[in-house]
Design a protein around this motif. Structure first.
Motif, short mmCIF file in Angstrom:
data_model
loop_
_atom_site.label_atom_id
_atom_site.label_comp_id
_atom_site.label_asym_id
_atom_site.label_seq_id
_atom_site.Cartn_x
_atom_site.Cartn_y
_atom_site.Cartn_z
N LEU A 120 0.82 -1.21 0.00
CA LEU A 120 0.00 0.00 0.00
C LEU A 120 0.86 1.26 0.00
CD1 LEU A 120 -2.81 -1.09 2.46
CD2 LEU A 120 -2.92 -0.92 -0.03
N ILE A 121 2.10 1.15 0.46
CA ILE A 121 3.02 2.28 0.49
C ILE A 121 3.70 2.47 -0.86
CG2 ILE A 121 5.11 3.21 1.56
CD1 ILE A 121 4.27 1.61 4.09
N GLY A 122 4.13 1.39 -1.48
CA GLY A 122 4.82 1.45 -2.75
C GLY A 122 5.08 0.04 -3.24
N MET A 123 5.59 -0.07 -4.47
CA MET A 123 5.82 -1.39 -5.02
C MET A 123 7.15 -1.46 -5.77
SD MET A 123 2.99 -3.60 -6.97
CE MET A 123 3.12 -5.34 -7.22
N GLY B 45 3.22 -3.59 -17.68
CA GLY B 45 3.05 -2.15 -17.88
C GLY B 45 4.33 -1.38 -17.62
N VAL B 46 5.07 -1.76 -16.58
CA VAL B 46 6.34 -1.11 -16.28
C VAL B 46 7.32 -1.33 -17.43
CG1 VAL B 46 8.37 -1.20 -14.76
CG2 VAL B 46 6.08 -1.15 -13.78
N ALA B 47 7.39 -2.56 -17.94
CA ALA B 47 8.30 -2.86 -19.05
C ALA B 47 7.90 -2.08 -20.30
CB ALA B 47 8.29 -4.35 -19.34
N ARG B 48 6.62 -1.96 -20.56
CA ARG B 48 6.15 -1.21 -21.73
C ARG B 48 6.51 0.26 -21.62
NH1 ARG B 48 1.52 -3.36 -22.04
NH2 ARG B 48 0.47 -2.02 -20.54
N ARG B 49 6.34 0.84 -20.41
CA ARG B 49 6.70 2.25 -20.22
C ARG B 49 8.21 2.45 -20.36
NH1 ARG B 49 2.65 1.90 -16.42
NH2 ARG B 49 4.07 1.62 -14.68
N ARG B 50 9.00 1.52 -19.89
CA ARG B 50 10.46 1.65 -20.03
C ARG B 50 10.87 1.61 -21.49
NH1 ARG B 50 12.23 -1.81 -14.89
NH2 ARG B 50 12.17 -0.10 -13.41
N ARG B 51 10.24 0.72 -22.26
CA ARG B 51 10.55 0.66 -23.69
C ARG B 51 10.14 1.95 -24.38
NH1 ARG B 51 8.77 -4.64 -23.25
NH2 ARG B 51 6.70 -4.08 -23.99
N ALA B 52 9.08 2.57 -23.89
CA ALA B 52 8.61 3.82 -24.49
C ALA B 52 9.42 5.02 -24.00
CB ALA B 52 7.13 4.03 -24.19
N GLY B 53 10.32 4.79 -23.04
CA GLY B 53 11.17 5.88 -22.54
C GLY B 53 10.58 6.67 -21.41
N GLN B 54 9.51 6.18 -20.79
CA GLN B 54 8.91 6.88 -19.66
C GLN B 54 9.44 6.29 -18.37
OE1 GLN B 54 4.75 6.24 -20.07
NE2 GLN B 54 4.54 7.51 -21.88
N ALA B 55 9.47 7.11 -17.34
CA ALA B 55 9.89 6.64 -16.02
C ALA B 55 8.77 5.79 -15.42
CB ALA B 55 10.19 7.82 -15.10
N PRO B 56 9.11 4.79 -14.60
CA PRO B 56 8.07 4.00 -13.92
C PRO B 56 7.17 4.90 -13.08
CG PRO B 56 10.22 2.98 -13.64
CD PRO B 56 10.44 4.32 -14.29
N ALA B 57 5.92 4.48 -12.91
CA ALA B 57 4.94 5.30 -12.21
C ALA B 57 5.23 5.43 -10.72
CB ALA B 57 3.55 4.70 -12.39
N ASP B 58 6.02 4.52 -10.17
CA ASP B 58 6.28 4.62 -8.73
C ASP B 58 7.48 5.52 -8.40
OD1 ASP B 58 8.19 2.91 -9.71
OD2 ASP B 58 7.80 1.29 -8.29
N ARG B 59 8.01 6.22 -9.39
CA ARG B 59 9.07 7.18 -9.13
C ARG B 59 8.46 8.43 -8.54
NH1 ARG B 59 14.27 6.35 -10.01
NH2 ARG B 59 14.46 8.55 -10.29
N ARG B 60 9.14 9.05 -7.63
CA ARG B 60 8.61 10.26 -7.02
C ARG B 60 8.68 11.42 -8.00
NH1 ARG B 60 12.21 9.59 -1.92
NH2 ARG B 60 11.23 7.76 -1.07
N PRO B 61 7.67 12.30 -7.98
CA PRO B 61 7.72 13.46 -8.86
C PRO B 61 8.92 14.33 -8.51
CG PRO B 61 5.56 13.25 -7.82
CD PRO B 61 6.46 12.23 -7.20
#
Length: 179
Positions: A59-62, A123-139
């Protein structure tokens, strides 16, 4: 915000819920009589405790290590289930989907945990291939693919990073003027 970034927290919470459900079922079975089964009873209590702890942390993070822990808990429970119906676990065997309905619910919860983690990791792997940072990174934090300013070669070549922002002005002595 992209749909993947909206889906990520939902998957994280759903994973925590399925893991907690598995923990609850094992705790309930322990309380309902499994506590009297040598070795197996305490293993049910350990499985319930670890499931609740990992679910709370989810619940805190993954982070990847926590995803791995959640997979390990679910796979361990499924492995124990399979072993108890085939070769036995410390002399303890069960048959079919007994006790009902806990056995079936536990199987569904653990399989759901694994499925949700697989969907999130895809989803994390797809975002990495697209060049986006994982969603659990802090803003506000740099992604691992962001180059450090000292790695940029098109400017400031030959100047150490410590002196990059400081320009040296010639002194009067250097200009040949004496006081």
């Amino acid at each position: 915000m992209t749909p993947g970034r909206l889906l990520d927290p939902a998957l994280r919470v759903a994973t925590a819920v399925t893991l907690a459900a598995s923990g609850y079922l094992h705790a309930r079975l322990y309380a309902d009589g499994y506590r009297f089964i040598h070795v197996v009873g305490p293993l049910f209590l350990v499985q319930a405790s670890v499931s609740f702890a990992v679910a709370a942390l989810l619940l805190i993070g993954m982070p990847p290590l926590l995803s791995l822990a959640a997979c390990g808990v679910a796979l361990g429970a499924l492995g124990g289930f399979a072993a108890s119906r085939t070769v036995g676990v410390f002399g303890f065997t069960e048959h079919g989907l007994q006790p009902a309905p806990q056995a079936l619910l536990s199987l569904l919860a653990e399989a759901g945990t694994l499925l949700l983690i697989a969907v999130r990791q895809a989803g994390v792997a797809r975002r990495r291939r697209a060049g986006q940072a994982p969603a659990d990174r802090r803003p506000g934090t740099a992604s691992p693919s962001t180059p450090h300013p000292s790695d940029r070669t098109e400017r400031n070549q030959g100047v150490s990073p410590c002196h990059r922002n400081h320009t040296r002005q010639p002194t009067d002595r250097a200009r040949g003027r004496a006081d």
